[in-house]
Design a protein around this motif. Structure first.
Motif, PDB file in Angstrom:
ATOM      1  N   TRP A 109       0.638  -1.550  -0.187  1.00  0.00           N
ATOM      2  CA  TRP A 109      -0.315   0.038   0.080  1.00  0.00           C
ATOM      3  C   TRP A 109       0.695   1.739  -0.052  1.00  0.00           C
ATOM      4  CZ3 TRP A 109       0.140  -4.045   4.076  1.00  0.00           C
ATOM      5  CH2 TRP A 109       0.525  -3.540   5.009  1.00  0.00           C
ATOM      6  N   GLY A 110       2.248   1.298  -0.434  1.00  0.00           N
ATOM      7  CA  GLY A 110       3.517   1.648  -0.076  1.00  0.00           C
ATOM      8  C   GLY A 110       3.538   2.676   0.976  1.00  0.00           C
ATOM      9  N   GLY A 111       3.436   1.939   1.914  1.00  0.00           N
ATOM     10  CA  GLY A 111       3.682   1.611   3.200  1.00  0.00           C
ATOM     11  C   GLY A 111       5.864   2.158   3.006  1.00  0.00           C
ATOM     12  N   THR A 112       5.579   1.778   4.443  1.00  0.00           N
ATOM     13  CA  THR A 112       7.496   2.399   4.725  1.00  0.00           C
ATOM     14  C   THR A 112       8.223   1.049   4.571  1.00  0.00           C
ATOM     15  OG1 THR A 112       6.780   3.557   6.790  1.00  0.00           O
ATOM     16  CG2 THR A 112       9.176   2.425   6.800  1.00  0.00           C
ATOM     17  N   THR A 113       9.234   1.296   3.907  1.00  0.00           N
ATOM     18  CA  THR A 113       9.985   0.039   3.396  1.00  0.00           C
ATOM     19  C   THR A 113      10.682  -1.241   4.431  1.00  0.00           C
ATOM     20  OG1 THR A 113      10.927   1.788   1.613  1.00  0.00           O
ATOM     21  CG2 THR A 113      11.794  -0.804   2.487  1.00  0.00           C
ATOM     22  N   ARG A 114      10.580  -2.026   4.692  1.00  0.00           N
ATOM     23  CA  ARG A 114      10.321  -2.547   5.578  1.00  0.00           C
ATOM     24  C   ARG A 114      11.862  -3.419   5.954  1.00  0.00           C
ATOM     25  NH1 ARG A 114       6.656  -8.058   6.014  1.00  0.00           N
ATOM     26  NH2 ARG A 114       7.328  -8.004   7.992  1.00  0.00           N
ATOM     27  N   THR A 115      12.967  -3.005   5.344  1.00  0.00           N
ATOM     28  CA  THR A 115      14.540  -2.376   6.036  1.00  0.00           C
ATOM     29  C   THR A 115      14.914  -0.462   5.357  1.00  0.00           C
ATOM     30  OG1 THR A 115      14.725  -4.649   4.172  1.00  0.00           O
ATOM     31  CG2 THR A 115      16.547  -3.326   5.287  1.00  0.00           C
ATOM     32  N   PRO A 116      14.779  -0.064   6.363  1.00  0.00           N
ATOM     33  CA  PRO A 116      15.083   0.856   6.697  1.00  0.00           C
ATOM     34  C   PRO A 116      16.938   0.941   6.206  1.00  0.00           C
ATOM     35  CG  PRO A 116      13.463   0.141   8.268  1.00  0.00           C
ATOM     36  CD  PRO A 116      13.932  -0.718   7.695  1.00  0.00           C
ATOM     37  N   GLY A 117      16.896   2.119   5.329  1.00  0.00           N
ATOM     38  CA  GLY A 117      18.310   2.469   4.607  1.00  0.00           C
ATOM     39  C   GLY A 117      18.330   1.877   3.675  1.00  0.00           C
ATOM     40  N   ALA A 118      18.147   0.733   3.396  1.00  0.00           N
ATOM     41  CA  ALA A 118      18.741  -0.057   1.695  1.00  0.00           C
ATOM     42  C   ALA A 118      17.866   0.574   1.038  1.00  0.00           C
ATOM     43  CB  ALA A 118      18.488  -1.951   2.668  1.00  0.00           C
ATOM     44  N   ALA A 119      18.679   0.585  -0.086  1.00  0.00           N
ATOM     45  CA  ALA A 119      17.581   0.692  -1.261  1.00  0.00           C
ATOM     46  C   ALA A 119      17.387  -0.696  -1.992  1.00  0.00           C
ATOM     47  CB  ALA A 119      19.609   1.159  -2.161  1.00  0.00           C
ATOM     48  N   SER A 120      16.595   0.215  -2.592  1.00  0.00           N
ATOM     49  CA  SER A 120      14.973  -0.236  -3.678  1.00  0.00           C
ATOM     50  C   SER A 120      14.837  -0.371  -4.199  1.00  0.00           C
ATOM     51  CB  SER A 120      13.751  -0.710  -1.923  1.00  0.00           C
ATOM     52  OG  SER A 120      13.032  -1.296  -2.831  1.00  0.00           O
ATOM     53  N   LEU A 121      14.875  -1.507  -5.191  1.00  0.00           N
ATOM     54  CA  LEU A 121      14.284  -1.194  -6.815  1.00  0.00           C
ATOM     55  C   LEU A 121      13.384  -1.981  -7.178  1.00  0.00           C
ATOM     56  CD1 LEU A 121      14.495  -0.345  -9.476  1.00  0.00           C
ATOM     57  CD2 LEU A 121      16.765  -2.006 -10.218  1.00  0.00           C
ATOM     58  N   TYR A 122      11.977  -1.757  -7.375  1.00  0.00           N
ATOM     59  CA  TYR A 122      11.061  -3.074  -7.477  1.00  0.00           C
ATOM     60  C   TYR A 122      10.187  -2.546  -8.637  1.00  0.00           C
ATOM     61  CZ  TYR A 122       9.276   1.500  -4.849  1.00  0.00           C
ATOM     62  OH  TYR A 122       8.243   1.993  -4.656  1.00  0.00           O
ATOM     63  N   LEU A 123       9.373  -3.682  -8.416  1.00  0.00           N
ATOM     64  CA  LEU A 123       8.060  -3.467  -9.515  1.00  0.00           C
ATOM     65  C   LEU A 123       6.667  -3.299  -8.610  1.00  0.00           C
ATOM     66  CD1 LEU A 123       9.289  -5.995 -11.835  1.00  0.00           C
ATOM     67  CD2 LEU A 123       9.364  -3.693 -12.714  1.00  0.00           C
ATOM     68  N   LEU A 124       5.731  -2.630  -8.776  1.00  0.00           N
ATOM     69  CA  LEU A 124       4.902  -2.801  -8.295  1.00  0.00           C
ATOM     70  C   LEU A 124       2.930  -2.993  -9.592  1.00  0.00           C
ATOM     71  CD1 LEU A 124       2.632   0.178  -8.797  1.00  0.00           C
ATOM     72  CD2 LEU A 124       4.921   1.581  -7.743  1.00  0.00           C
ATOM     73  N   ALA A 125       2.475  -3.810  -8.315  1.00  0.00           N
ATOM     74  CA  ALA A 125       1.056  -3.928  -9.954  1.00  0.00           C
ATOM     75  C   ALA A 125       0.120  -4.396  -8.646  1.00  0.00           C
ATOM     76  CB  ALA A 125       1.322  -5.623 -10.303  1.00  0.00           C
ATOM     77  N   ALA A 126      -1.324  -4.179  -8.905  1.00  0.00           N
ATOM     78  CA  ALA A 126      -2.353  -3.566  -8.705  1.00  0.00           C
ATOM     79  C   ALA A 126      -3.257  -4.476  -9.361  1.00  0.00           C
ATOM     80  CB  ALA A 126      -3.101  -2.258  -8.014  1.00  0.00           C
ATOM     81  N   ALA A 127      -5.058  -4.902  -9.151  1.00  0.00           N
ATOM     82  CA  ALA A 127      -5.650  -4.730  -9.745  1.00  0.00           C
ATOM     83  C   ALA A 127      -7.334  -4.762  -8.740  1.00  0.00           C
ATOM     84  CB  ALA A 127      -6.054  -6.575 -10.131  1.00  0.00           C
ATOM     85  N   ARG A 128      -8.088  -3.747  -9.603  1.00  0.00           N
ATOM     86  CA  ARG A 128      -8.778  -2.953  -8.216  1.00  0.00           C
ATOM     87  C   ARG A 128     -10.123  -3.230  -8.944  1.00  0.00           C
ATOM     88  NH1 ARG A 128      -4.960   1.519  -8.568  1.00  0.00           N
ATOM     89  NH2 ARG A 128      -3.631   1.347  -6.631  1.00  0.00           N
ATOM     90  N   LEU A 129     -10.964  -3.100  -8.254  1.00  0.00           N
ATOM     91  CA  LEU A 129     -12.615  -2.980  -8.872  1.00  0.00           C
ATOM     92  C   LEU A 129     -13.541  -1.799  -8.993  1.00  0.00           C
ATOM     93  CD1 LEU A 129     -15.192  -3.588 -10.975  1.00  0.00           C
ATOM     94  CD2 LEU A 129     -15.555  -5.272  -8.947  1.00  0.00           C
ATOM     95  N   ASP A 130     -13.788  -0.727  -9.018  1.00  0.00           N
ATOM     96  CA  ASP A 130     -14.776   0.233  -8.154  1.00  0.00           C
ATOM     97  C   ASP A 130     -16.254  -0.223  -8.357  1.00  0.00           C
ATOM     98  OD1 ASP A 130     -12.429   1.822  -7.526  1.00  0.00           O
ATOM     99  OD2 ASP A 130     -12.229   2.660  -8.330  1.00  0.00           O
ATOM    100  N   VAL A 131     -17.237   0.485  -6.895  1.00  0.00           N
ATOM    101  CA  VAL A 131     -18.172   0.154  -6.784  1.00  0.00           C
ATOM    102  C   VAL A 131     -19.359   1.665  -6.806  1.00  0.00           C
ATOM    103  CG1 VAL A 131     -20.874  -0.667  -6.446  1.00  0.00           C
ATOM    104  CG2 VAL A 131     -18.573  -2.116  -6.063  1.00  0.00           C
TER     105      VAL A 131
END
Length: 314
Positions: free
Chosen positions: A223-245
């Motif tokens: 959900w875009g929260g705090t990185t779980r390893t503070p201070g460490a560099a991070s490179l990542y992919l993200l994906a989401a599937a959503r449905l709005d009512v």
């Protein structure tokens, strides 16, 4: 219109006054625009539908005790498991028709939100009160005209038929849960889980369900929260599937208390999001691509737009 400007100025002043009581923990700036569809030639990038949006989110701890007591019980917690943080948002959104004569009205929203967010290592919850305005006080027409003139996008469109001024209010509640984690710390990891959101108010009555995931080296929570390893560099992919009512969308259906132009919103709208992110120390930058289905029946095609999101953690 003058009443709308005064109303919004008062709301922003009160919001900034609240921020003065707390210690900043993080800030997030997101800018949405079709022009960030970098895989397309500049003259082929659309400028329709949800054509531009920007949101600034500030979070802090140490709010006055009386204010903190206003947080819903399900957001509570100790400092150890994630105390509720004060959250302040400022958002502007700009909407334009796909074709002329307008198949949907020009519309703008400018508002502020104040609430609380609690995040632990496995979940987050938030509750936000939104107030804002549509119509000329939203400054949507002025912003789009400025962007067109500044970046040479041609003649600014005619906003004379935009959705008129009306103050709006809504309560939002949402959350997400970390349901699975794969991989080993220090190597490639995958995080994922469900997300939900519901809004009830004059400008929006809707709900969202989603499945979100991040994968990479030291990826943040889905959900875009705090990185779980503070201070460490991070490179990542993200994906989401959503449905709005969707039961009501003022920027499509028109204003609630007066007659205005509008089209009926589609009740079920799916969307997909993909992206890539980079984190160095406390700074994080993401490029997100959102593919959203038709929001109303006569919309010519689904909409794809991109976002640049900058996050700075304390």
């Amino acid at each position: 219109m003058r009443h709308g400007v005064r109303f919004l100025a008062f709301a922003i002043a009160c919001t900034l006054a609240l921020a003065g009581f707390a210690t900043a923990d993080g800030i997030r700036l997101a800018v949405d625009n079709d022009y960030f569809n970098f895989w397309q030639r500049p003259d082929e990038r659309p400028d329709f539908g949800y054509t531009h949006g920007s949101e600034l989110i500030w979070e802090g701890t140490g709010a006055p005790r009386g204010l903190s007591r206003m947080a819903p019980g399900w957001l509570g917690g100790t400092d150890r498991d994630g105390a509720a943080r004060l959250q302040i948002r400022v958002r502007q959104a700009i909407y334009a028709p796909w074709k002329l004569p307008p198949d949907r009205p020009y519309g703008g929203w400018l508002g502020v939100g104040v609430g609380f967010r609690r995040e632990t290592s496995t979940a987050h919850r938030e509750a936000i009160l939104h107030v804002g305005v549509t119509g000329p006080p939203s400054q949507a027409a002025r912003m789009q005209r400025y962007i067109h003139r500044r970046f040479g996008f041609g003649v600014p469109p005619d906003w004379s038929g935009q959705i008129p001024y009306e103050p709006g209010i809504a309560i939002e509640a949402g959350g997400a849960t970390l349901s699975f984690t794969r991989g080993a710390p220090g190597g490639l990891m995958l995080h994922g889980g469900p997300m939900w959101r519901a809004r009830l108010g004059t400008f929006a009555v809707d709900a969202r369900g989603a499945l979100e995931a991040t994968a990479g080296v030291h990826p943040p929570l889905p959900w875009g929260g705090t990185t779980r390893t503070p201070g460490a560099a991070s490179l990542y992919l993200l994906a989401a599937a959503r449905l709005d009512v969707i039961a009501r969308d003022e920027l499509l259906d028109g204003t609630l208390f007066r007659r205005s132009a509008g089209v009926s919103a589609t009740p079920l709208v799916p969307e997909m999001q993909t992206g890539i992110g980079l984190r160095v120390k406390r700074a994080r930058l993401e490029w997100q691509i959102t593919r959203r289905a038709k929001e109303y029946r006569i919309q010519p095609v689904p909409h794809t737009y991109s976002s640049l999101v900058f996050t700075l953690e304390r």
